[in-house]
Design an enzyme around this catalytic site. Structure first.
Site, short mmCIF file in Angstrom:
data_model
loop_
_atom_site.label_atom_id
_atom_site.label_comp_id
_atom_site.label_asym_id
_atom_site.label_seq_id
_atom_site.Cartn_x
_atom_site.Cartn_y
_atom_site.Cartn_z
N LYS A 46 0.79 -1.15 0.19
CA LYS A 46 -0.02 -0.02 -0.10
C LYS A 46 0.67 1.28 -0.03
CE LYS A 46 -1.87 2.89 1.91
NZ LYS A 46 -1.59 4.17 1.44
N GLU B 175 9.09 16.25 15.52
CA GLU B 175 9.62 16.08 14.29
C GLU B 175 9.07 17.15 13.26
OE1 GLU B 175 8.63 12.78 11.83
OE2 GLU B 175 10.75 12.18 11.45
N CYS C 188 13.43 11.31 7.74
CA CYS C 188 13.42 10.74 9.27
C CYS C 188 14.56 10.85 9.85
CB CYS C 188 12.34 9.16 9.11
SG CYS C 188 13.54 8.17 8.20
N GLU D 151 9.01 1.46 11.15
CA GLU D 151 10.11 2.64 10.90
C GLU D 151 9.43 3.74 11.13
OE1 GLU D 151 12.92 1.59 10.93
OE2 GLU D 151 13.21 -0.48 10.16
P1 NAD Z 1 2.06 8.66 7.27
O1 NAD Z 1 2.06 8.08 8.83
O2 NAD Z 1 0.89 9.70 7.33
O3 NAD Z 1 1.42 7.79 6.35
C1 NAD Z 1 2.58 6.50 6.02
C2 NAD Z 1 1.58 5.55 4.99
O4 NAD Z 1 0.62 4.99 6.07
C3 NAD Z 1 0.75 6.03 3.78
O5 NAD Z 1 0.86 5.41 3.01
C4 NAD Z 1 -0.68 6.13 4.43
O6 NAD Z 1 -1.61 6.27 3.41
C5 NAD Z 1 -0.60 5.04 5.48
N1 NAD Z 1 -1.67 4.98 6.44
C6 NAD Z 1 -2.11 6.13 7.22
N2 NAD Z 1 -3.07 5.80 7.96
C7 NAD Z 1 -3.11 4.51 8.06
C8 NAD Z 1 -3.60 3.44 8.83
N3 NAD Z 1 -4.60 3.97 9.55
N4 NAD Z 1 -3.64 2.12 8.55
C9 NAD Z 1 -2.54 1.82 7.54
N5 NAD Z 1 -1.90 2.76 6.90
C10 NAD Z 1 -2.22 4.07 7.08
O7 NAD Z 1 3.37 9.41 6.97
P2 NAD Z 1 3.86 9.94 5.73
O8 NAD Z 1 3.20 11.56 5.99
O9 NAD Z 1 3.50 9.57 4.53
O10 NAD Z 1 5.30 10.23 5.96
C11 NAD Z 1 6.08 10.88 6.83
C12 NAD Z 1 6.45 10.29 8.22
O11 NAD Z 1 7.13 9.07 7.61
C13 NAD Z 1 7.42 11.01 9.06
O12 NAD Z 1 6.79 11.18 10.28
C14 NAD Z 1 8.81 10.31 8.68
O13 NAD Z 1 9.70 10.34 9.95
C15 NAD Z 1 8.22 8.88 8.61
N6 NAD Z 1 9.36 8.29 7.96
C16 NAD Z 1 9.98 7.14 8.67
C17 NAD Z 1 10.97 6.55 8.21
C18 NAD Z 1 12.01 5.70 8.94
O14 NAD Z 1 12.41 4.59 8.27
N7 NAD Z 1 12.08 5.49 10.11
C19 NAD Z 1 11.56 6.76 6.82
C20 NAD Z 1 10.70 7.55 6.13
C21 NAD Z 1 9.69 8.49 6.62
#
Ligand code: NAD
Length: 473
Positions: free
Chosen positions: A169, A378, A278, A244
């Site tokens: 997804k 963050e 991140c 992550e």
């Molecule tokens: P997000 O958490 O809003 O979304 C991430 C993914 O989860 C998207 O595909 C979203 O559609 C999906 N999602 C949202 N709600 C969900 C649910 N209830 N059930 C299942 N899936 C769901 O994050 P974002 O805004 O897309 O990305 C930014 C964030 O990602 C930042 O906080 C960043 O730190 C983190 N990030 C972490 C890493 C790491 O490796 N630790 C790497 C990159 C980004």
């Protein structure tokens, strides 16, 4: 303008049951550049069913067959590097050098997994028992927008290497990259159902994958708040979960550091991926006695950072991915000013001369206390905080005083001193005088930066469960 009409289920491009059209916007111009038709919960269920059907056969494939698959996937994604780069630039706004790295990285992670698999023993002995590392089943892989193609390929590589099948997804905001990657992976000719890709919203398609009883494993990269909800949902069926999540990584500049090295390193670590990383080193810990010297060098260096058109080769900070993200970053800059942090570069609004696009001024605050909001939360944009410290003990205490623990950086002229500091930092990765990536090493967070590890042997084992068999010779 193009419309992406299809998702990928059971080896075929199909029209989703979901009918919502989601607009894709070029963040550098604010122009609508396309639409994607989103899959919904029913589409996710069909994809999970296809992955479940494919599991018995894929889980029995030999190591050699999986290595061959991963190599074919690597070649197929490499062959589309230019298109992927275009999609990344157009839809995400990554500056050229970053976008090129991202497009190559998406292909490279497939080969990295093939290499790990070559030396991996699925069977070992523990006392009188034969211990078999057995694939978990159907894996749900959920990716964010800030490195969508790389996460799709990296998570899929580890899942398939382990013998799992997958439902992916991806972020709904990254549909163009997803389309290029899906076409490439389709061309690699894997059996139907081994991987399925449903672009859809998190609350519908994502939540279905997160709750479905036929999904045994979830690998999620995204925000800490969504990660926690994933963990709660997964508890009902006791899914294995890799999370992550976010970070607030410290860049610890020790008092013996050469600032001609430390300042460019801190800027690159802080502004990588336009600050939407991140692992960005957003808390720069500087010895109080050398604060003024560091600030002067930093202010001069930031003045040379170009934020703007991602297609201009001099640009290192591109736009924020969306209006929402731009507003979030602006809000944090406002909070930093209100809380009494001192701006030494940047500030609110767009960079000079830029009137459109989600561009932020590369911003550095100094005199930040570690209890200020901008040091704790963050921001996910090019906004850095310089936090002065008294002595090395104080620096270590400040570095660890955070709910996060994804990555940390130490900068020093003395390897032994830097190593001693690194050993006391609560983070999944510590980089000493470098920003290098090591794909063989585990990656993941302590504390609220996540659970589990990706990459290398640890990444593959996240999709495996040990089974002990006794009584056989
Ligand atoms: P997000 O958490 O809003 O979304 C991430 C993914 O989860 C998207 O595909 C979203 O559609 C999906 N999602 C949202 N709600 C969900 C649910 N209830 N059930 C299942 N899936 C769901 O994050 P974002 O805004 O897309 O990305 C930014 C964030 O990602 C930042 O906080 C960043 O730190 C983190 N990030 C972490 C890493 C790491 O490796 N630790 C790497 C990159 C980004």
């Amino acid at each position: 303008m193009r419309t992406i009409e299809h998702i990928y289920i059971d080896g075929a491009f199909v029209t989703p049951h979901g009918d919502e059209l989601f607009e894709l916007v070029n963040p550098a111009t604010e122009q609508v550049i396309g639409r994607v038709r989103l899959g919904d919960a029913q589409d996710a269920r069909l994809a999970i069913a296809a992955a479940k059907r494919a599991f018995p056969t894929h889980s029995q494939t030999s190591k050699g067959e999986r290595i061959d698959m991963l190599k074919r996937m690597h070649e197929a994604v490499s062959a589309r590097e230019d298109e992927l780069f275009e999609a990344i630039t157009e839809e995400y706004g990554a500056p050229i050098s970053r976008g090129r790295w991202m497009a190559r990285h998406a292909a490279a992670v497939l080969l990295d997994a093939a290499r790990v698999l070559e030396d991996y023993a699925f069977e070992r002995r523990a006392g009188s028992a034969r211990v078999v590392m057995q694939p978990l089943g159907v894996a749900g892989l959920i990716t964010p927008w800030n490195s969508n193609a790389g996460f799709i390929c990296g998570k899929l590589a580890a899942a398939l290497a382990a013998g799992c099948t997958a439902v992916i997804k991806p972020s709904e905001m990254s549909a163009m990259q997803t389309r290029v990657v899906t076409e490439a992976l389709h061309a690699a000719g894997l059996p139907p159902g081994v991987f399925n890709i449903v672009t859809g919203r998190g609350e519908t398609a994502g939540a279905e994958i997160g709750a479905h009883p036929d999904v045994a494993k979830l690998s999620f990269t995204g925000s800490t708040v969504v990660g926690k909800s994933i963990l709660r949902n997964a508890a009902e069926t006791l899914k294995r979960v890799t999370l992550e999540l976010g970070g607030k990584s410290p860049m610890i500049i020790l008092d013996d550091a050469d600032f001609d090295i430390a300042v460019p390193l801190a800027l690159e670590a802080g502004f990588m991926n336009s600050g939407q990383a991140c692992i960005a080193g957003t808390r720069i810990l500087v010895p109080q006695a050398r604060l003024r010297e560091f600030e002067d060098k930093m202010a001069r260096a930031v003045a040379d950072v170009q934020a703007g058109d991602p297609r201009d080769a001099r640009t290192t900070v591109g736009p924020m991915v969306s209006r929402k993200q731009w507003e979030r970053v602006q809000r944090y800059i406002g909070i930093g000013i209100e809380e009494g942090a001192r701006l030494i570069a940047g500030g609110a609004g767009r960079p000079d001369g830029v009137s459109a696009g989600w561009f932020v001024r590369p911003t550095v605050f100094s005199g930040v206390r570690n209890d200020m909001t901008i040091a704790r939360e963050e921001i996910f944009g090019p906004v850095l905080s310089i936090i002065p410290y008294r002595d090395t003990e104080d620096a270590i205490a400040i570095a660890n005083d955070t709910p996060y623990g994804l990555q940390a950086y130490v900068c020093s002229a003395d390897q032994a001193r830097a190593g001693a500091v690194a050993s006391r930092i609560e983070a999944g990765r510590v980089l000493v005088n470098t920003l290098a990536h090591e794909p063989a090493a585990p990656f993941g967070g302590f504390k609220q930066s996540g659970i589990g590890r990706e990459y290398g042997v640890f990444g593959i084992e996240a999709f495996l469960e040990p089974k002990s068999v006794l009584g056989l010779a």
